[in-house]
Design a protein around this motif. Sequence first.
Motif, PDB file in Angstrom:
ATOM      1  N   ASP A 216     -37.436 -14.741  11.463  1.00  0.00           N
ATOM      2  CA  ASP A 216     -37.294 -16.083  10.891  1.00  0.00           C
ATOM      3  C   ASP A 216     -38.642 -16.813  10.874  1.00  0.00           C
ATOM      4  O   ASP A 216     -39.023 -17.427   9.873  1.00  0.00           O
ATOM      5  CB  ASP A 216     -36.259 -16.870  11.695  1.00  0.00           C
ATOM      6  CG  ASP A 216     -35.951 -18.226  11.069  1.00  0.00           C
ATOM      7  OD1 ASP A 216     -35.996 -18.324   9.823  1.00  0.00           O
ATOM      8  OD2 ASP A 216     -35.680 -19.183  11.817  1.00  0.00           O
ATOM      9  N   LYS A 217     -39.364 -16.721  11.971  1.00  0.00           N
ATOM     10  CA  LYS A 217     -40.683 -17.363  12.031  1.00  0.00           C
ATOM     11  C   LYS A 217     -41.659 -16.716  11.050  1.00  0.00           C
ATOM     12  O   LYS A 217     -42.559 -17.389  10.544  1.00  0.00           O
ATOM     13  CB  LYS A 217     -41.241 -17.268  13.453  1.00  0.00           C
ATOM     14  CG  LYS A 217     -40.483 -18.118  14.471  1.00  0.00           C
ATOM     15  CD  LYS A 217     -41.071 -17.953  15.863  1.00  0.00           C
ATOM     16  CE  LYS A 217     -40.314 -18.817  16.865  1.00  0.00           C
ATOM     17  NZ  LYS A 217     -40.829 -18.636  18.262  1.00  0.00           N
ATOM     18  N   GLY A 218     -41.469 -15.448  10.805  1.00  0.00           N
ATOM     19  CA  GLY A 218     -42.344 -14.740   9.862  1.00  0.00           C
ATOM     20  C   GLY A 218     -41.881 -14.827   8.422  1.00  0.00           C
ATOM     21  O   GLY A 218     -42.411 -14.109   7.560  1.00  0.00           O
ATOM     22  N   GLU A 219     -40.878 -15.682   8.150  1.00  0.00           N
ATOM     23  CA  GLU A 219     -40.350 -15.898   6.792  1.00  0.00           C
ATOM     24  C   GLU A 219     -39.831 -14.596   6.185  1.00  0.00           C
ATOM     25  O   GLU A 219     -40.027 -14.305   5.003  1.00  0.00           O
ATOM     26  CB  GLU A 219     -41.421 -16.523   5.886  1.00  0.00           C
ATOM     27  CG  GLU A 219     -41.936 -17.861   6.396  1.00  0.00           C
ATOM     28  CD  GLU A 219     -42.995 -18.472   5.477  1.00  0.00           C
ATOM     29  OE1 GLU A 219     -43.034 -18.107   4.283  1.00  0.00           O
ATOM     30  OE2 GLU A 219     -43.788 -19.297   5.972  1.00  0.00           O
ATOM     31  N   GLY A 460     -49.225  -6.558 -11.228  1.00  0.00           N
ATOM     32  CA  GLY A 460     -48.791  -7.946 -11.126  1.00  0.00           C
ATOM     33  C   GLY A 460     -48.999  -8.511  -9.737  1.00  0.00           C
ATOM     34  O   GLY A 460     -49.552  -7.858  -8.843  1.00  0.00           O
ATOM     35  N   ASP A 461     -48.531  -9.732  -9.558  1.00  0.00           N
ATOM     36  CA  ASP A 461     -48.672 -10.428  -8.285  1.00  0.00           C
ATOM     37  C   ASP A 461     -47.580  -9.952  -7.330  1.00  0.00           C
ATOM     38  O   ASP A 461     -46.409 -10.262  -7.519  1.00  0.00           O
ATOM     39  CB  ASP A 461     -48.561 -11.940  -8.512  1.00  0.00           C
ATOM     40  CG  ASP A 461     -48.848 -12.736  -7.244  1.00  0.00           C
ATOM     41  OD1 ASP A 461     -49.121 -12.105  -6.205  1.00  0.00           O
ATOM     42  OD2 ASP A 461     -48.807 -13.974  -7.301  1.00  0.00           O
ATOM     43  N   LYS A 462     -47.965  -9.176  -6.320  1.00  0.00           N
ATOM     44  CA  LYS A 462     -47.006  -8.639  -5.345  1.00  0.00           C
ATOM     45  C   LYS A 462     -47.281  -9.244  -3.969  1.00  0.00           C
ATOM     46  O   LYS A 462     -47.419  -8.545  -2.964  1.00  0.00           O
ATOM     47  CB  LYS A 462     -47.105  -7.111  -5.287  1.00  0.00           C
ATOM     48  CG  LYS A 462     -46.777  -6.433  -6.612  1.00  0.00           C
ATOM     49  CD  LYS A 462     -46.905  -4.931  -6.497  1.00  0.00           C
ATOM     50  CE  LYS A 462     -46.505  -4.226  -7.787  1.00  0.00           C
ATOM     51  NZ  LYS A 462     -47.381  -4.567  -8.929  1.00  0.00           N
ATOM     52  N   ALA A 463     -47.390 -10.565  -3.942  1.00  0.00           N
ATOM     53  CA  ALA A 463     -47.728 -11.261  -2.701  1.00  0.00           C
ATOM     54  C   ALA A 463     -46.684 -10.983  -1.623  1.00  0.00           C
ATOM     55  O   ALA A 463     -45.502 -11.237  -1.812  1.00  0.00           O
ATOM     56  CB  ALA A 463     -47.819 -12.759  -2.968  1.00  0.00           C
ATOM     57  N   PRO A 464     -47.100 -10.444  -0.464  1.00  0.00           N
ATOM     58  CA  PRO A 464     -46.155 -10.189   0.620  1.00  0.00           C
ATOM     59  C   PRO A 464     -45.813 -11.478   1.352  1.00  0.00           C
ATOM     60  O   PRO A 464     -46.445 -12.526   1.145  1.00  0.00           O
ATOM     61  CB  PRO A 464     -46.931  -9.230   1.520  1.00  0.00           C
ATOM     62  CG  PRO A 464     -48.366  -9.615   1.311  1.00  0.00           C
ATOM     63  CD  PRO A 464     -48.467 -10.025  -0.136  1.00  0.00           C
ATOM     64  N   ALA A 465     -44.810 -11.414   2.218  1.00  0.00           N
ATOM     65  CA  ALA A 465     -44.530 -12.534   3.116  1.00  0.00           C
ATOM     66  C   ALA A 465     -45.711 -12.646   4.084  1.00  0.00           C
ATOM     67  O   ALA A 465     -46.522 -11.723   4.203  1.00  0.00           O
ATOM     68  CB  ALA A 465     -43.230 -12.281   3.856  1.00  0.00           C
TER      69      ALA A 465
END
Length: 608
Positions: A216-219, A460-465
């Motif tokens: 949860d804290k790490g989204e 493309g944009d594959k932004a991780p958590a």
Amino acid sequence: MADTLSAVDYVVFALMLLFSSVIGIYYGYKGKQTTTKEYLTASGSMHWMPISISLLASFLSAIALMGIPSEIYTYGIQYLITYLSFVAMLLLSAMIYAPIFYQTKVTSANEYLEKRFSRGVRLVGCALFILQYILYLAVVIFAPSLALQAVAGVPMAASIISTGAVCTFYTTLGGMRAVVWTDVFQAFVMILGLVVIIAIGTNDVGGIGKVIDLADKGERLTLFDFNPDPTVRNTFWTLVVGGTFSLIPNWTTSQVVVQRFLSASSLKSVKKAIYINVIFLFIFVVACCFAGLVMYAVYADCDLRTVKEIKSNDQVIPYFVVHKLSHLTGVPGLYTACLFSGALSTASSGLNSLTAVTVEDIVKPRYPDMSASKMMLVSKLIACAFGIAVIACSFLASVAGTLVLQLAYSITGIIGAPNFGMFTLGMFSTRAHSKGALVGVFTGIAMTTWISLGGIMYPGDKAPAPLKVNDCSAVGFFNTSLLKNVGINGTVIYNYKPHDVPLAKLYSLSYLWYGAVGALCTIVIGWLVSVATNSSDQHKKVDESLLFDYKSKIQRILPARWTKFRLKQDIATDASTYELKHYADVADAQKMELQRNDVMVFENQSAQ
């Protein structure tokens, strides 16, 4: 910290390979393999439960065992939504595709294409399946071998040759029965290995509550994202709609699943085998997703890829097993057996199916008078040859590296989905003909290939958590401030620069949409070409057993009053048809009477 497997671990792994081989030997010498029907489909006599487990194991490769936890570790729990696409896929398989294939009693799925379209379309379907599965199976064997070499120092050549050779051995010797029962055994090993890793990892973190709290804290617990943008990697629509199109070819029209349909003792057994997978797949997907959360909780303060402990997040679980559980004798070996059980179950099913399409689509039509004993020998030689080809391609995959691995995730969308679209076109449209099917499938392949190659060149944009490197002392990395792209608080900074290319948005399409593009392009273009062009088989009456009777299915789900109204319309139509037929019969009778009178007059005149 140890970085290699112990002797006990190798023994555990070897026992898994040995037991798989013993199953092949048993069915090779004890089974009644006198015909190719027995060898390829077990003569349609198998119980629904082992078929169901075999279906599960056939598509739960080592890529899934490493890839799903990696997806959760990197992006969060959204992937769990994919289970809805599994449910949709299984329902469609049981309601539409399985009954048609079972009723037509084909050994090769491509026989359907010849019955519905032409011999040429059948050969195209055969070629596409062979190309798809040789590439896919090469990556299935290569992926776990690469992971273990990277984190445990296991020689890649030894992994590839041992697994490939054992798989080829028991598949060639034991046929479909050996494949199904080794799948059952290997599915048990996979689940056992996964459960053990989850249990030990959860205990290492401090319990389930701690895992959930850190996630949860790490989204990592954002489940629903209804963003309609198809370029975003994991949204509700991408995972459900795009995921369904990506998965459905393998569970409906693929030779792998069709052979299991035909191995069952009845259509009812086939549907049971499919429906029970609603439960099996839920257990497996949830287990893999939780394994990903556990791995994130273990390394929440030190992203292993950022500090270059691993090259890909697919290697997170193997790294955890080797570097944190090596003191637990046999556990790393159990996970290794789990990982390669996934590879073996998928590879054996694929080899058996490659043999089936080659024998049924190419050998038998060319040599129709070949004796049963010779055909059996040819079938086993073909299975062995495909095994050698897959092993060789696995080594080529190791040379090509991540490019082939990226292609493997999209291989179903590029080749399998257009092939699926060709089958679906034939089942749903009476106007479709061979010319339309061929134009449609090649257009679908061209479109998905173009988009996927563009996605490799312009990703493309594959932004991780959010990822952090606050505390990497456990892996021997102390000064994280020297790392690039790391903020003051230890958060990894992800930078993405949009591409200045006119079609960049199209190339950024999420890989899960490739299947939808390939299938829909094939169906739409194929139907339009069929309608617009004339063909010798365009007006040929289509056998109703080759078509999906969607009208009766729709009537079953309509409200009762609608059904009654429709029934009245049908009765009225039937009455009108009967009345017209009656008038036509009367007219024919009158015409015959006049002809008879003319004959009598002629005979009288002749007599006079």
